[in-house]
Design an enzyme around this catalytic site. Structure first.
Site, mmCIF file in Angstrom:
data_model
loop_
_atom_site.group_PDB
_atom_site.id
_atom_site.type_symbol
_atom_site.label_atom_id
_atom_site.label_comp_id
_atom_site.label_asym_id
_atom_site.label_seq_id
_atom_site.Cartn_x
_atom_site.Cartn_y
_atom_site.Cartn_z
ATOM 1 N N ARG A 16 51.514 51.452 2.450
ATOM 2 C CA ARG A 16 51.903 50.277 1.669
ATOM 3 C C ARG A 16 52.023 50.656 0.198
ATOM 4 O O ARG A 16 51.726 51.777 -0.207
ATOM 5 C CB ARG A 16 50.869 49.162 1.848
ATOM 6 C CG ARG A 16 49.484 49.532 1.377
ATOM 7 C CD ARG A 16 48.488 48.395 1.564
ATOM 8 N NE ARG A 16 48.150 48.253 2.978
ATOM 9 C CZ ARG A 16 47.090 48.841 3.528
ATOM 10 N NH1 ARG A 16 46.297 49.621 2.794
ATOM 11 N NH2 ARG A 16 46.826 48.690 4.803
ATOM 12 N N TYR A 152 35.853 55.018 -10.850
ATOM 13 C CA TYR A 152 37.299 55.222 -10.762
ATOM 14 C C TYR A 152 37.785 56.118 -11.899
ATOM 15 O O TYR A 152 38.501 57.103 -11.676
ATOM 16 C CB TYR A 152 38.007 53.875 -10.814
ATOM 17 C CG TYR A 152 39.515 53.962 -10.741
ATOM 18 C CD1 TYR A 152 40.146 54.197 -9.522
ATOM 19 C CD2 TYR A 152 40.307 53.792 -11.873
ATOM 20 C CE1 TYR A 152 41.538 54.277 -9.446
ATOM 21 C CE2 TYR A 152 41.684 53.869 -11.802
ATOM 22 C CZ TYR A 152 42.294 54.109 -10.591
ATOM 23 O OH TYR A 152 43.667 54.194 -10.508
ATOM 24 N N VAL A 185 50.410 48.278 -11.578
ATOM 25 C CA VAL A 185 51.569 48.182 -10.693
ATOM 26 C C VAL A 185 51.330 47.062 -9.683
ATOM 27 O O VAL A 185 50.196 46.861 -9.223
ATOM 28 C CB VAL A 185 51.819 49.518 -9.959
ATOM 29 C CG1 VAL A 185 53.006 49.418 -9.018
ATOM 30 C CG2 VAL A 185 52.045 50.638 -10.973
#
Length: 244
Positions: A16, A152, A185
């Site tokens: 995806r 992250y 995004v």
């Protein structure tokens, strides 16, 4: 032999979002593609339209054995492997006070160890390929700090360093290694509330589209980028221009 006959790519996180867009773009560029993801059912459904040009494989990027199987399946099916796109990643948010060792380590395992294992597994095939290239999906989180993103951000900074080391080490083998640094995004990785908040603050007034990241990846893999290695292509709509 057709000049595009040896264009074979392996793309992770391909079920995806950015990964699916990268697969579609590379197919349009006459690549044969191994699309890899843990979400194998979704992957098979999403790539069915491409027929024999795309091979869907189940892959946990933290598993050396599964990486070897994915590379072997690629070479068995397509006869070569010339491009590796390490796109799979996880986005995990927590304050430093609330972070756990397990969650911190998992971010590193997926976001940095995974690409390392991929490069290692693909290395023999890449050395044999013409115009071999690797693209790692990094993040603007490896350029500027974002609060509550210790795991992250640290993992993407590590990937940034890995990209540089791999570019320096593998350049003599004719293998180019570059990174693309997406900003926010519009993908399922970001929930709708987060998307709306980021779009409101965005320099260009919108989020990026997966196809725009795919275009950047396709360029870095292409002959037009044949003299580019160790490069960092930021595709963030101006996010890194903002202060605070």
């Amino acid at each position: 032999m057709n000049a595009t006959a040896d264009r074979v790519a392996l793309v992770t996180g391909a079920a995806r979002g950015q990964g699916a867009a990268i697969v579609r773009r590379l197919v349009a560029d006459a690549y044969r593609v191994t699309a890899a993801d843990l979400a194998i059912d979704e992957l098979i459904t999403g790539t069915a339209e491409f027929g024999d040009q795309v091979l869907p494989v189940e892959l946990d990027v933290t598993s050396p054995e599964q990486w070897r199987s994915a590379v072997d399946a690629t070479v068995s099916r397509f006869g070569a492997l010339s491009a590796l796109v390490n796109n799979a990643g996880v986005l995990h948010r927590a304050s430093i006070a609330d972070e756990t060792p397990g969650a911190f380590e998992n971010s590193w395992r997926v976001n940095c160890l995974g690409p390392f294992l991929g490069i290692q597994a693909a290395l023999h095939s890449l050395r044999r390929a013409r115009g071999a290239a690797v693209v790692n999906t990094c993040s603007t989180g490896a350029i500027r700090p974002f609060a509550h993103h210790a795991a992250y951000g640290a993992s993407k900074w590590a990937l940034r360093g890995l990209t540089q080391v791999a570019a320096a080490e593998l350049g003599p083998d004719g293998i180019r290694v570059n990174a693309v640094f997406p900003g926010p995004v519009q993908t399922p990785m970001l929930d709708e509330t987060t998307q709306a908040r980021l779009a409101q603050r965005a320099t260009l007034g919108r989020l990026g589209q997966p196809t725009e990241i795919a275009d950047a990846v396709a360029f870095l893999l292409s002959e037009q980028a044949s003299f580019i290695t160790g490069s960092e292509l930021v595709v963030d709509g101006g996010q890194c221009l903002q202060i605070g």
